[in-house]
Design an enzyme around this catalytic site. Structure first.
Site, short mmCIF file in Angstrom:
data_model
loop_
_atom_site.label_atom_id
_atom_site.label_comp_id
_atom_site.label_asym_id
_atom_site.label_seq_id
_atom_site.Cartn_x
_atom_site.Cartn_y
_atom_site.Cartn_z
N ASN A 1 40.45 45.38 47.76
CA ASN A 1 39.38 44.28 47.40
C ASN A 1 40.15 42.98 47.31
OD1 ASN A 1 36.82 43.19 46.86
ND2 ASN A 1 36.57 44.60 45.16
N HIS B 1 31.22 43.99 38.11
CA HIS B 1 30.95 45.32 38.80
C HIS B 1 29.65 45.81 38.35
CE1 HIS B 1 35.11 45.39 40.42
NE2 HIS B 1 34.61 46.39 41.38
#
Length: 354
Positions: A177, A208
């Site tokens: 990521n 998240h």
């Protein structure tokens, strides 16, 4: 990454809602995006020996076809792996009562590793497909390497080979990521006045979502990151002189890293508190305790937050003012020197004339 002009409403909405990144990203900086939109991204950039990139001259649009084809192939393989292998190796089996009661510790850790490795291809598929979509539109061109090969990894979100063969916790995080990690580094880590690692992990958990498993994973990740950093700073230099010894060290650290990563991200997959604590309690919180012991035994080097940091994060406008003031001083000094020289020459000329 500094952009000195306020974007218009159209540019702002275009950056946030462009069709290339609306599905799965990846995140990109506004400067890179607007440079691509304005057609200024296709410049020949050659990597120099010192790591810097020097723009040489304008270049016609390079073809992304090879890069897109390669990434679509990776997407196909990842999807195939996910649809076949992943289904037979569920992460939930790590907390199965019969498995925990009958399997030995080596078997349990081996299954932990392979089950989490099997869970990664769905991320490989989504991020690589998003990267291929951007490349197909012409976005993501970084330039040319020293061999003249085109590089289409400006906004790539992962490096699969480095992930699977990472020998440190940091190496794994640096290649997973990637664009989000860069964003977290810019907005949190480099600006945090204390405990930047802890603050960055907490912000990442909030970013998240609301599942408790995210917070368990990132809080565990803080311990793992700090412990891995302490071990690397205090031990690694003893094993890098001999190639054979370094190879053994790399194998051991690869195994430890893969187990630690798998142990850390189990709650991220399970999401809920009860199954996550069931897993950790079945392992007796062994890596949590080991990480705390490492931090108690090995000194952790403090990051330099003094003058060097302030110099590195000094605002661009402040640097610009300093540069302008310096130029003005130099210009003023040069003007005075020139004026003094002219006066001296004039006086000498008048004296000779007399």
């Amino acid at each position: 990454l500094n952009y000195r002009r306020m974007p218009s409403l159209l540019e702002y909405l275009s950056y946030n809602c462009n069709f290339m990144g609306i599905l799965a990203g990846p995140l990109c900086s506004y400067k890179d995006y607007i440079t691509f939109i304005e057609g200024r991204s296709y410049q020949l950039q050659q990597s120099e020996a010192n790591g810097k990139e020097d723009t040489k001259y304008e270049q016609t649009d390079p073809s992304p076809n090879i890069a897109v084809a390669q990434k679509l192939l990776i997407c196909g393989l990842s999807l195939l792996f996910h649809m076949t292998i992943t289904k037979t190796l569920p992460v939930e089996y790590n907390i199965d009562d019969n498995f925990r009661a009958t399997a030995s510790w080596p078997v349990r850790f081996f299954y932990l590793y392979v089950s989490l490795m099997a869970a990664r291809p769905k991320y490989y598929f989504a991020w690589t497909l998003a990267d291929a979509i951007n490349n197909a539109a012409g976005f993501g061109f970084r330039g040319y390497d020293k061999n003249g090969v085109t590089r289409w990894d400006l906004i790539s979100n992962l490096r699969i080979q480095q992930i699977e063969f990472s020998t440190s916790f940091k190496m794994f995080l640096d290649n997973w990521n990637i664009q989000t990690a860069l964003w977290l580094k810019r907005v949190c880590y480099e600006r945090a006045s204390f405990s930047p690692t802890i603050q960055t992990f907490i912000l990442s958990a909030i970013w998240h979502g609301v599942y408790p498993g995210y917070y368990l994973t990132f809080l565990t990740g803080v311990l793992m990151t700090l412990a891995a950093r302490a071990i690397r700073n205090n031990i690694r230099h003893y094993f890098v002189e001999s190639p054979s010894v370094k190879l053994c060290y790399d194998i051991v650290t690869w195994m430890a890293t893969q187990v630690a990563i798998s142990y850390t991200v189990v709650p991220f997959v399970l999401l809920s508190v009860k199954p996550s604590f069931t897993f950790y309690s079945s392992c007796y919180f062994c890596l949590h305790i080991a990480s705390i012991l490492v931090l108690l035994v090995f000194p952790l080097k403090r990051t330099q937050k003094g003058s060097k940091k302030h110099e590195s994060i000094q605002p661009v406008w402040s640097q610009k003012l300093e540069e302008e003031n310096l130029l003005q001083k130099n210009s003023y000094s040069t003007t005075n020197n020139s004026y003094s020289q002219k006066q001296e020459i004039t006086c000498r000329y008048q004296a000779l004339k007399q």
